[in-house]
Design a protein around this motif. Structure first.
Motif, PDB file in Angstrom:
ATOM      1  N   ARG A  13       0.910  -0.991  -0.086  1.00  0.00           N
ATOM      2  CA  ARG A  13      -0.023  -0.122  -0.012  1.00  0.00           C
ATOM      3  C   ARG A  13       0.936   1.265  -0.003  1.00  0.00           C
ATOM      4  O   ARG A  13       2.027   1.230   0.400  1.00  0.00           O
ATOM      5  CB  ARG A  13      -0.944  -0.141   1.193  1.00  0.00           C
ATOM      6  CG  ARG A  13      -0.260   0.031   2.591  1.00  0.00           C
ATOM      7  CD  ARG A  13      -1.422   0.285   3.553  1.00  0.00           C
ATOM      8  NE  ARG A  13      -2.253  -0.481   3.863  1.00  0.00           N
ATOM      9  CZ  ARG A  13      -3.719  -0.278   3.951  1.00  0.00           C
ATOM     10  NH1 ARG A  13      -4.016   0.838   4.012  1.00  0.00           N
ATOM     11  NH2 ARG A  13      -4.456  -1.283   4.007  1.00  0.00           N
ATOM     12  N   ASP A  17      -2.261   5.736   1.990  1.00  0.00           N
ATOM     13  CA  ASP A  17      -3.375   5.087   2.011  1.00  0.00           C
ATOM     14  C   ASP A  17      -3.613   4.935   3.732  1.00  0.00           C
ATOM     15  O   ASP A  17      -3.096   4.860   4.244  1.00  0.00           O
ATOM     16  CB  ASP A  17      -3.546   3.557   1.591  1.00  0.00           C
ATOM     17  CG  ASP A  17      -3.475   3.170   0.189  1.00  0.00           C
ATOM     18  OD1 ASP A  17      -2.867   2.221  -0.288  1.00  0.00           O
ATOM     19  OD2 ASP A  17      -3.950   4.226  -0.378  1.00  0.00           O
ATOM     20  N   ASP A  18      -5.079   5.193   4.130  1.00  0.00           N
ATOM     21  CA  ASP A  18      -5.207   5.099   5.491  1.00  0.00           C
ATOM     22  C   ASP A  18      -5.572   3.606   5.824  1.00  0.00           C
ATOM     23  O   ASP A  18      -5.916   2.588   4.797  1.00  0.00           O
ATOM     24  CB  ASP A  18      -6.817   5.853   5.725  1.00  0.00           C
ATOM     25  CG  ASP A  18      -6.356   7.327   6.018  1.00  0.00           C
ATOM     26  OD1 ASP A  18      -5.479   7.446   6.196  1.00  0.00           O
ATOM     27  OD2 ASP A  18      -7.502   8.211   5.743  1.00  0.00           O
ATOM     28  N   LEU A  19      -5.374   3.342   7.146  1.00  0.00           N
ATOM     29  CA  LEU A  19      -5.653   2.052   7.745  1.00  0.00           C
ATOM     30  C   LEU A  19      -7.181   1.710   8.001  1.00  0.00           C
ATOM     31  O   LEU A  19      -7.784   2.856   8.339  1.00  0.00           O
ATOM     32  CB  LEU A  19      -4.896   1.957   8.956  1.00  0.00           C
ATOM     33  CG  LEU A  19      -3.364   1.913   8.722  1.00  0.00           C
ATOM     34  CD1 LEU A  19      -2.741   1.942  10.128  1.00  0.00           C
ATOM     35  CD2 LEU A  19      -3.038   0.358   8.022  1.00  0.00           C
ATOM     36  N   SER A  20      -7.940   0.930   7.628  1.00  0.00           N
ATOM     37  CA  SER A  20      -9.224   0.639   7.905  1.00  0.00           C
ATOM     38  C   SER A  20      -9.274   0.662   9.456  1.00  0.00           C
ATOM     39  O   SER A  20      -8.293  -0.269   9.979  1.00  0.00           O
ATOM     40  CB  SER A  20      -9.708  -0.326   7.151  1.00  0.00           C
ATOM     41  OG  SER A  20      -9.391  -1.428   7.701  1.00  0.00           O
ATOM     42  N   ARG A  21     -10.591   0.693   9.973  1.00  0.00           N
ATOM     43  CA  ARG A  21     -10.903   0.366  11.412  1.00  0.00           C
ATOM     44  C   ARG A  21     -10.337  -1.106  11.635  1.00  0.00           C
ATOM     45  O   ARG A  21      -9.952  -1.651  12.697  1.00  0.00           O
ATOM     46  CB  ARG A  21     -12.144   0.630  11.840  1.00  0.00           C
ATOM     47  CG  ARG A  21     -12.577   0.458  13.307  1.00  0.00           C
ATOM     48  CD  ARG A  21     -13.829   1.088  13.759  1.00  0.00           C
ATOM     49  NE  ARG A  21     -14.063   2.266  13.229  1.00  0.00           N
ATOM     50  CZ  ARG A  21     -14.862   2.822  13.723  1.00  0.00           C
ATOM     51  NH1 ARG A  21     -16.035   2.257  14.455  1.00  0.00           N
ATOM     52  NH2 ARG A  21     -15.236   4.250  13.545  1.00  0.00           N
ATOM     53  N   ASP A  22     -10.693  -1.910  10.942  1.00  0.00           N
ATOM     54  CA  ASP A  22     -10.417  -3.435  11.179  1.00  0.00           C
ATOM     55  C   ASP A  22      -8.931  -3.793  10.916  1.00  0.00           C
ATOM     56  O   ASP A  22      -8.796  -4.526  11.888  1.00  0.00           O
ATOM     57  CB  ASP A  22     -11.349  -4.328   9.916  1.00  0.00           C
ATOM     58  CG  ASP A  22     -12.816  -4.306  10.154  1.00  0.00           C
ATOM     59  OD1 ASP A  22     -13.243  -4.132  11.312  1.00  0.00           O
ATOM     60  OD2 ASP A  22     -13.218  -4.858   9.056  1.00  0.00           O
ATOM     61  N   GLU A  23      -8.410  -3.134  10.069  1.00  0.00           N
ATOM     62  CA  GLU A  23      -6.929  -3.168  10.182  1.00  0.00           C
ATOM     63  C   GLU A  23      -6.120  -2.858  11.504  1.00  0.00           C
ATOM     64  O   GLU A  23      -5.419  -3.621  12.087  1.00  0.00           O
ATOM     65  CB  GLU A  23      -6.241  -2.691   9.166  1.00  0.00           C
ATOM     66  CG  GLU A  23      -6.529  -3.124   7.777  1.00  0.00           C
ATOM     67  CD  GLU A  23      -5.886  -2.296   6.476  1.00  0.00           C
ATOM     68  OE1 GLU A  23      -5.394  -3.101   5.577  1.00  0.00           O
ATOM     69  OE2 GLU A  23      -6.283  -1.351   6.488  1.00  0.00           O
ATOM     70  N   ASP A  26      -6.915  -5.177  14.235  1.00  0.00           N
ATOM     71  CA  ASP A  26      -6.088  -6.425  14.139  1.00  0.00           C
ATOM     72  C   ASP A  26      -4.637  -6.040  14.520  1.00  0.00           C
ATOM     73  O   ASP A  26      -4.078  -6.865  15.306  1.00  0.00           O
ATOM     74  CB  ASP A  26      -6.270  -6.798  12.724  1.00  0.00           C
ATOM     75  CG  ASP A  26      -5.144  -7.936  12.270  1.00  0.00           C
ATOM     76  OD1 ASP A  26      -5.526  -9.194  13.138  1.00  0.00           O
ATOM     77  OD2 ASP A  26      -4.189  -8.022  11.276  1.00  0.00           O
ATOM     78  N   ARG A 106       2.256   7.234  10.508  1.00  0.00           N
ATOM     79  CA  ARG A 106       0.985   6.234  10.514  1.00  0.00           C
ATOM     80  C   ARG A 106       0.413   5.873  11.870  1.00  0.00           C
ATOM     81  O   ARG A 106      -0.593   5.584  11.923  1.00  0.00           O
ATOM     82  CB  ARG A 106       1.094   5.344   9.427  1.00  0.00           C
ATOM     83  CG  ARG A 106       1.127   5.784   8.237  1.00  0.00           C
ATOM     84  CD  ARG A 106       1.183   4.321   7.140  1.00  0.00           C
ATOM     85  NE  ARG A 106      -0.332   4.330   6.817  1.00  0.00           N
ATOM     86  CZ  ARG A 106      -0.708   3.340   6.100  1.00  0.00           C
ATOM     87  NH1 ARG A 106       0.149   2.314   5.706  1.00  0.00           N
ATOM     88  NH2 ARG A 106      -1.895   3.181   5.435  1.00  0.00           N
ATOM     89  N   ARG A 109      -2.647   7.410  13.583  1.00  0.00           N
ATOM     90  CA  ARG A 109      -3.838   6.944  13.393  1.00  0.00           C
ATOM     91  C   ARG A 109      -4.454   5.914  14.327  1.00  0.00           C
ATOM     92  O   ARG A 109      -5.554   5.674  14.698  1.00  0.00           O
ATOM     93  CB  ARG A 109      -3.854   6.329  11.985  1.00  0.00           C
ATOM     94  CG  ARG A 109      -5.037   5.589  11.484  1.00  0.00           C
ATOM     95  CD  ARG A 109      -6.028   6.797  10.939  1.00  0.00           C
ATOM     96  NE  ARG A 109      -7.519   5.878  10.475  1.00  0.00           N
ATOM     97  CZ  ARG A 109      -8.355   5.898  10.825  1.00  0.00           C
ATOM     98  NH1 ARG A 109      -8.693   6.095  12.162  1.00  0.00           N
ATOM     99  NH2 ARG A 109      -9.210   5.100  10.122  1.00  0.00           N
ATOM    100  N   TYR A 113      -6.939   4.554  19.650  1.00  0.00           N
ATOM    101  CA  TYR A 113      -7.205   3.485  19.998  1.00  0.00           C
ATOM    102  C   TYR A 113      -6.459   2.602  21.189  1.00  0.00           C
ATOM    103  O   TYR A 113      -6.736   1.639  21.536  1.00  0.00           O
ATOM    104  CB  TYR A 113      -7.311   2.424  18.597  1.00  0.00           C
ATOM    105  CG  TYR A 113      -8.346   2.868  17.736  1.00  0.00           C
ATOM    106  CD1 TYR A 113      -9.581   2.390  17.544  1.00  0.00           C
ATOM    107  CD2 TYR A 113      -7.804   3.357  16.710  1.00  0.00           C
ATOM    108  CE1 TYR A 113     -10.526   2.758  16.781  1.00  0.00           C
ATOM    109  CE2 TYR A 113      -8.668   3.945  15.571  1.00  0.00           C
ATOM    110  CZ  TYR A 113     -10.131   3.575  15.563  1.00  0.00           C
ATOM    111  OH  TYR A 113     -10.710   4.025  14.612  1.00  0.00           O
TER     112      TYR A 113
END
Length: 188
Positions: A13, A17-23, A26, A106, A109, A113
């Protein structure tokens, strides 16, 4: 996360590209990766894999770094080297090469969380909601003239509300900082 291109070759990537919430979930689902990220944030620069493994092992075993056995350190070292750091590197969260680890931009981001809420405490969102409800009751009581204003100046009530919110915000900020790094200070 890498994806297959037309020729069956893995294509990474791009940095934009942004990391998705699922990524993100994980990535931080594993305590070893969370400990590694937090230690790298504290170090604020490149970290050797050896130092990182020692500190992660100390956190996992709830010991000081000086008390970690060779086998405990080696197990963490191997796991970080073969699994966790390559996973974080592929996601673009760290740069892992030549035995060193460095966070990338990154990582910001993931910050939201990684906040730690201590067990048994009230989430801050609920606390501020309750404080807002109490403030609304006080203000309604002032409007309906249920609160005494002869002996206490009328502006004392809203001033007290602002002071409570400000003190809460200062304390909230302090706790966030303390909980985020308290375990690392213990292991040094």
């Amino acid at each position: 996360m890498a994806a297959r291109g037309d020729g069956g070759v893995l294509v990474g990537r791009s940095d934009s590209d942004d990391l998705s919430r699922d990524e993100i979930f994980d990535l931080i689902s594993n305590s070893r990766r969370r400990y590694a990220i937090q230690y790298c944030k504290q170090a604020d620069g490149k970290v050797s894999l050896s130092d990182l493994a020692e500190h992660v092992a100390a956190l996992e075993h709830e010991k000081d770094v000086s008390e970690i056995s060779s086998s405990e350190r080696k197990a963490v070292y191997t796991s970080l080297q073969q699994t966790h750091l390559p996973r974080l590197d592929r996601a673009g969260v760290v740069e892992f090469e030549n035995g060193t680890v460095e966070l990338t931009d990154r990582i910001e981001r993931l910050d939201i969380y990684l906040d730690i809420v201590p067990e048994g405490s009230v989430p801050w969102g609920v606390y501020y909601l309750g404080l807002s409800a109490l403030s609304a009751v006080v203000m309604a009581a002032l409007w309906l003239e249920f609160l005494p204003t002869e002996t206490i100046p009328e502006l004392a009530y809203p001033t007290a509300i602002v002071v409570v919110f400000a003190a809460s915000a200062v304390y909230h900020t302090y706790l966030n900082h303390r909980y985020r790094f308290e375990e690392f200070d213990r292991s040094e």
